[in-house]
Scaffold this motif. Sequence first.
Motif, PDB file in Angstrom:
ATOM      1  N   UNK A 172      57.806  76.397  94.093  1.00 50.75           N
ATOM      2  CA  UNK A 172      57.701  75.127  94.814  1.00 50.75           C
ATOM      3  C   UNK A 172      56.476  74.356  94.320  1.00 50.75           C
ATOM      4  N   UNK A 173      56.560  73.061  94.458  1.00 49.62           N
ATOM      5  CA  UNK A 173      55.423  72.220  94.099  1.00 49.62           C
ATOM      6  C   UNK A 173      55.185  72.087  92.613  1.00 49.62           C
ATOM      7  N   UNK A 174      56.236  72.241  91.807  1.00 51.37           N
ATOM      8  CA  UNK A 174      56.039  72.078  90.373  1.00 51.37           C
ATOM      9  C   UNK A 174      56.017  70.605  90.008  1.00 51.37           C
ATOM     10  N   UNK A 175      55.358  70.322  88.911  1.00 51.63           N
ATOM     11  CA  UNK A 175      55.318  68.967  88.377  1.00 51.63           C
ATOM     12  C   UNK A 175      56.665  68.709  87.713  1.00 51.63           C
ATOM     13  N   UNK A 176      57.320  67.603  88.089  1.00 51.47           N
ATOM     14  CA  UNK A 176      58.700  67.417  87.635  1.00 51.47           C
ATOM     15  C   UNK A 176      58.818  66.324  86.580  1.00 51.47           C
ATOM     16  N   UNK A 177      59.446  66.642  85.474  1.00 47.98           N
ATOM     17  CA  UNK A 177      59.697  65.659  84.429  1.00 47.98           C
ATOM     18  C   UNK A 177      61.204  65.525  84.262  1.00 47.98           C
ATOM     19  N   UNK A 178      61.676  64.263  84.231  1.00 42.23           N
ATOM     20  CA  UNK A 178      63.116  64.044  84.023  1.00 42.23           C
ATOM     21  C   UNK A 178      63.428  64.109  82.545  1.00 42.23           C
ATOM     22  N   UNK A 179      64.507  64.782  82.205  1.00 42.48           N
ATOM     23  CA  UNK A 179      64.939  64.807  80.811  1.00 42.48           C
ATOM     24  C   UNK A 179      66.293  64.149  80.744  1.00 42.48           C
ATOM     25  N   UNK A 180      66.390  63.127  79.901  1.00 42.66           N
ATOM     26  CA  UNK A 180      67.694  62.524  79.723  1.00 42.66           C
ATOM     27  C   UNK A 180      68.156  62.809  78.298  1.00 42.66           C
ATOM     28  N   UNK A 181      69.290  63.460  78.158  1.00 41.51           N
ATOM     29  CA  UNK A 181      69.793  63.770  76.828  1.00 41.51           C
ATOM     30  C   UNK A 181      70.965  62.859  76.539  1.00 41.51           C
ATOM     31  N   UNK A 182      71.016  62.393  75.308  1.00 45.25           N
ATOM     32  CA  UNK A 182      72.166  61.603  74.889  1.00 45.25           C
ATOM     33  C   UNK A 182      72.328  61.837  73.414  1.00 45.25           C
ATOM     34  N   UNK A 183      73.474  61.431  72.855  1.00 42.55           N
ATOM     35  CA  UNK A 183      73.660  61.635  71.421  1.00 42.55           C
ATOM     36  C   UNK A 183      72.700  60.716  70.684  1.00 42.55           C
ATOM     37  N   UNK A 184      71.741  61.092  69.950  1.00 43.24           N
ATOM     38  CA  UNK A 184      71.221  62.393  69.677  1.00 43.24           C
ATOM     39  C   UNK A 184      69.730  62.316  69.887  1.00 43.24           C
ATOM     40  N   UNK A 185      69.390  62.360  71.151  1.00 39.47           N
ATOM     41  CA  UNK A 185      68.019  62.096  71.510  1.00 39.47           C
ATOM     42  C   UNK A 185      67.703  62.720  72.861  1.00 39.47           C
ATOM     43  N   UNK A 186      66.452  63.150  72.999  1.00 42.64           N
ATOM     44  CA  UNK A 186      65.965  63.524  74.329  1.00 42.64           C
ATOM     45  C   UNK A 186      64.952  62.470  74.757  1.00 42.64           C
ATOM     46  N   UNK A 187      64.972  62.112  76.031  1.00 42.10           N
ATOM     47  CA  UNK A 187      63.983  61.172  76.537  1.00 42.10           C
ATOM     48  C   UNK A 187      63.342  61.805  77.765  1.00 42.10           C
ATOM     49  N   UNK A 188      62.013  61.770  77.800  1.00 38.27           N
ATOM     50  CA  UNK A 188      61.313  62.415  78.913  1.00 38.27           C
ATOM     51  C   UNK A 188      60.700  61.339  79.788  1.00 38.27           C
ATOM     52  N   UNK A 189      60.896  61.457  81.068  1.00 41.76           N
ATOM     53  CA  UNK A 189      60.399  60.442  81.979  1.00 41.76           C
ATOM     54  C   UNK A 189      59.512  61.099  83.018  1.00 41.76           C
ATOM     55  N   UNK A 190      58.285  60.575  83.148  1.00 39.94           N
ATOM     56  CA  UNK A 190      57.305  61.184  84.038  1.00 39.94           C
ATOM     57  C   UNK A 190      57.360  60.504  85.393  1.00 39.94           C
ATOM     58  N   UNK A 191      56.803  61.167  86.426  1.00 41.96           N
ATOM     59  CA  UNK A 191      56.905  60.617  87.783  1.00 41.96           C
ATOM     60  C   UNK A 191      56.357  59.196  87.900  1.00 41.96           C
ATOM     61  N   UNK A 192      55.359  58.824  87.086  1.00 46.80           N
ATOM     62  CA  UNK A 192      54.825  57.465  87.224  1.00 46.80           C
ATOM     63  C   UNK A 192      55.599  56.455  86.381  1.00 46.80           C
ATOM     64  N   UNK A 193      56.760  56.822  85.877  1.00 44.80           N
ATOM     65  CA  UNK A 193      57.594  55.860  85.181  1.00 44.80           C
ATOM     66  C   UNK A 193      57.384  55.839  83.683  1.00 44.80           C
ATOM     67  N   UNK A 194      56.365  56.561  83.199  1.00 42.74           N
ATOM     68  CA  UNK A 194      56.136  56.608  81.759  1.00 42.74           C
ATOM     69  C   UNK A 194      57.291  57.343  81.096  1.00 42.74           C
ATOM     70  N   UNK A 195      57.797  56.791  79.994  1.00 42.24           N
ATOM     71  CA  UNK A 195      58.800  57.522  79.241  1.00 42.24           C
ATOM     72  C   UNK A 195      58.253  57.803  77.850  1.00 42.24           C
ATOM     73  N   UNK A 196      58.728  58.891  77.268  1.00 38.60           N
ATOM     74  CA  UNK A 196      58.191  59.289  75.981  1.00 38.60           C
ATOM     75  C   UNK A 196      59.250  60.090  75.262  1.00 38.60           C
ATOM     76  N   UNK A 197      59.226  60.087  73.924  1.00 42.65           N
ATOM     77  CA  UNK A 197      60.175  60.970  73.250  1.00 42.65           C
ATOM     78  C   UNK A 197      59.484  62.173  72.642  1.00 42.65           C
TER      79      UNK A 197
END
Lengths: 147, 408, 234, 329
Positions: D95-120
């Motif tokens: 519990x209480x882990x820092x959560x990063x969203x990962x969006x995968x699509x052909x052919x890329x991963x995109x990482x989105x941080x809780x404050x809205x920053x996105x990065x590859x």
Amino acid sequence: MADDGHPHVLHKPTLFKVFGALIVLTIITVAVAYLPLGPLAMPVAIAVASTKASLVVLFFMALKDDNPVNGLTFTIGTIMVSVFIAFTLFDTAFRGDLGNVSSQTIEEIEKEQEEAQEQQIDPENLRVAPADYPDQQGATSETGSEN
Amino acid sequence: MTGFASIFTGINFIVTIHKMRAPGMTWNRLPLFVWGLYATSIVQVLATPVIGITMVLLILEQTLQIGIFDPALGGDPVLFQHFFWFYSHPAVYIMILPAFGILSELIATFSRSRIFGYRAIALSSVAIAMLGFLVWGHHMFVSGQSVISSIIFSLITYLIGIPSGIKIFNWVATLYKGSIWLQTPMLYALSFLFLFSIGGFTGIMVGVLSVDVHLHDTYYVVSHFHYVMMGGSVIALLGGMHYWWPKITGKMYNETLGKIAAGLVFIGFNLTFFPQLVLGAKGMPRRYANYLERYADLHQLSTVGSWVLGAGLFLILGYALWSLAYGEEAPQNPWGAATLEWTNVAAIPSHHNFTRTPLVTRGPYDFHLADEVFGGGDGEIGGDGKLDGKGEVQVPDAVPSAPAEETA
Amino acid sequence: MATDTDPAPAPATTDVEHDYHPEHLQHHFVSSEQQFDSAKLGMWLFLITEVLLFSGMFVAYAVYRQWHPETFAAASQTLDPVFGTVNTLVLLTSSLTVALSIHYIQHDEVKKCVYNLLATVGLAAVFMGIKYVEYMSKFEHGVFPGGFFDPHGAHYEFLAQVPYASQFFSIYFVMTGIHGLHVLIGMGVIAWVAYYAWKGAFSSEYYTHIELAGLYWHLVDIVWIFLFPMLYLI
Amino acid sequence: MGDFWLPEAASSIAPEVDGLFLFVTSVSLLLLAGVTGAIIYFVSRYRRQHPGERPAPVKESRALEISWIVVPTILVLLVFNWGFKSYVKMNTTPSGTYEIQVRAQQWNFLFEYPNGVTSDTLYVPEGEEVKMKMSSSDVLHGFYIPAFRVKYDVLPNRYTSVWFEPTKQGDYDLFCTEYCGTGHSDMNKVVRVVSQNEFQQWLEQKATPKDIPLPQLGERLYTQQGCQGCHSLDGSRKTGPSFQGLYGRTNHKMTDGSSVTVDENYLRQSILKPEERIVDGYQNVMPGSYSSLSEQELSGLVEFIKEQSDKDPPAGDAPAQAATGQGAN
């Protein structure tokens, strides 16, 4: 193959008796469907259907007096079917049991969120997945819509 | 629908084995190759219809968009994996079980001893065929299925390792106090024991839940699969091909070239696939057309290995063709084997196989009872299957021999 | 396996092979008994492949029913249980007639056997007729499988609001469709067997084809026994 | 032996997995040596001496048979139990882990941080438990970081997640492990484990300022949203048309035979509904997920693409190319 010599000659009276039983069971299964059994409805229906199927297999298909290897064949077949159904259901029923897989699809989560926004329900009632807990609530709703 | 051919082949074999054995051919006297095919047929009959219906559903999914598997239509892609693996996991047993059967024949014949634990080997084939249906989920530890299913599937997977282990140990034990003759088929059989053991051990490894998370979909799996399917099935098939070559074609192949090719295949195979084990453990994912620089050395080693392997296989193709055209006529029983297809028939069987339906009175590997193999006496058969200086082995006239021990 | 060709092999087998060789006995079988048993085992094996074929659809049904029970309850309301019940009775009767036809051929009553086989085909046709009426009443209201699902009309409109309702109908059409296909194949097979029976090809000595067609037909019946409550009633 | 087999271990779960891996490997090697040794010994000891040899049959030993059923069973149950425990641990997110969203699509991963920053590039802080919440916008993908010993499939229309605690700073590989189309083997990213302080700094610096000029916002989005995977800036052909010299092109051919003038409207449309008009010679593979971009972000991207036509046309190359493009069509 004369009557006496052949192991699986079908006897007319037996056939008619079995047929009668099948009709009665059909009526039972229809009648039972109108009873408010709730979650028991499915098991009861399957039980009745299995009884009917066994009657057909044992008497119409004469498996009762047949070569045991045919019975074994059929048994193994049905066991495989139950394995297939049971193991697959084991996954789908417990999908997401440790929270690393969401038990709902993203579509469903979004739909619930939309409904929640429309009806202004207390978000407490929406806690279904770990992601719905307050510290992550923001993240879910923000990115959920993007997918 | 798909797979009718496999289904009907399976049905045909099962019915034949159940209903049409020669007189005296009890279940305990069945050659282990037949047991292997019997187990294979069970798998074919039970698994193939499921891939059939999966195909039908997929076609309907494409045409009518019925939405069983496609997430965009409300379906579930993980459900497709269940359907797929319910067939495809047992399908690998369709490939390996006949190989087990071939191997038993080779080991018994070329060490001229009774298979150690005949019953265990026979029944373990059937056990593998059945258990094979309960483990498909071990391909899905990281695919999104529930954790409880993964755990159950993993546990059952180990149960399959055990009958496979039994076979290996029994085959090795068969060599004990035998009379081992290192002809080409036997070389393949011994390579099989080594390679399939590696396949089995790596199989245990990828069955371990947490380790599989790391190894899943990497070259480790590719390599494991090849150690089982190529090191197992293909090597056994090559052994079987050489073993039955005289029976099928009536010609002998070149023994020296055969041994060279067996060596090339063994070395080439290991050179190709052992580096892949290491690559996989290091994290190289499978199905990559392109790889990172740091994996280059092992990839190149593997490529070189594949050339050696290829050379071996082409050599086999070469001398096989040569043998067809110019090969020496094969004697009736070049290996001194004791199963029905080598005894009691001409070098190339006639239309009905046997001129008279044979009566079976002993087990398939009871060499000590098989007087007809040895021309009625001891120590007279040559390495090339010919009686020393006395021409070909004759089909002996009926010499009733002692009944087989039922304990075999 | 010793391979002695025994000078005096089991008398029963050789006698049958050489002294008495009925026309229907194929050369690779030793006796009629063996041929009949082999055919029957083969048929049973084929039947379990059929069972496993249907099992895939039952799995799909079970999974989606478990996930969307309300949808399945609501959508199955639009199926008419009267059609279903009548069809069940029709199929059960046809199973009886096929069993009777085997009974009669075992007693060498060829005519009665043929009548019963024809009755089976007739009942199967009734079954398909009812299915046709049912399908048409669904298609009329835009209740198509999968992507073409577009319910309209008083009785069906609410389905558009039920999530995953199209999936229920996909499964319904696939299951009943493939079952219907089996009924059609069964009709063909039984009609063919009836024709040969009429021409006198079968007797109590040899009726393998009727027996096997009967087994197949009973299996089709069994599948329906399960489909009926699952789709129509609950 | 660990170094020979396994990649660097950089997460808290890795030593546990490695221990098990090496245990199984050692036992296997031991058994393999035993089996091979037995084979070699038997083959040399019992070689056929003369062709007619007829060895007496060996008596079967039940004890031996049972022993090689029981011993392996015990061994595998031991291994199962071990693997089972660490598997449950891997699948239970603390519990209480820092959560990063990962969006995968052909052919890329995109990482989105809780404050809205996105990065590859995946930046993660050392010594903190991080949860990746993953979803795919098209087909199945796999999320795999060998150094962390974590892997999980990324499914369309369903969230899956993995968690890990990086224990060592450095750059590591991230692979896609589920075959997802022609670009599958290039679908890899870098995971950068940094100290917690550096991580915070990076987050703040990456956060998009409100008053950023539009073209700069576009440039950011170009990398963050993964446009660079398919659209080059130097005129080279990738999965999609290059952005160089794109804006202002007239007579831009479509697959349906029509041609358009590339203006702001066309660019907007192509980002929001890529499937409507497909450029001749290209496939309809662009994900529809960009329709969720905000109005400002859209304008930013359009401005950025515009710039690719204006800035330093390399010696009259851009117009020439546009002209030849027209000529060819």
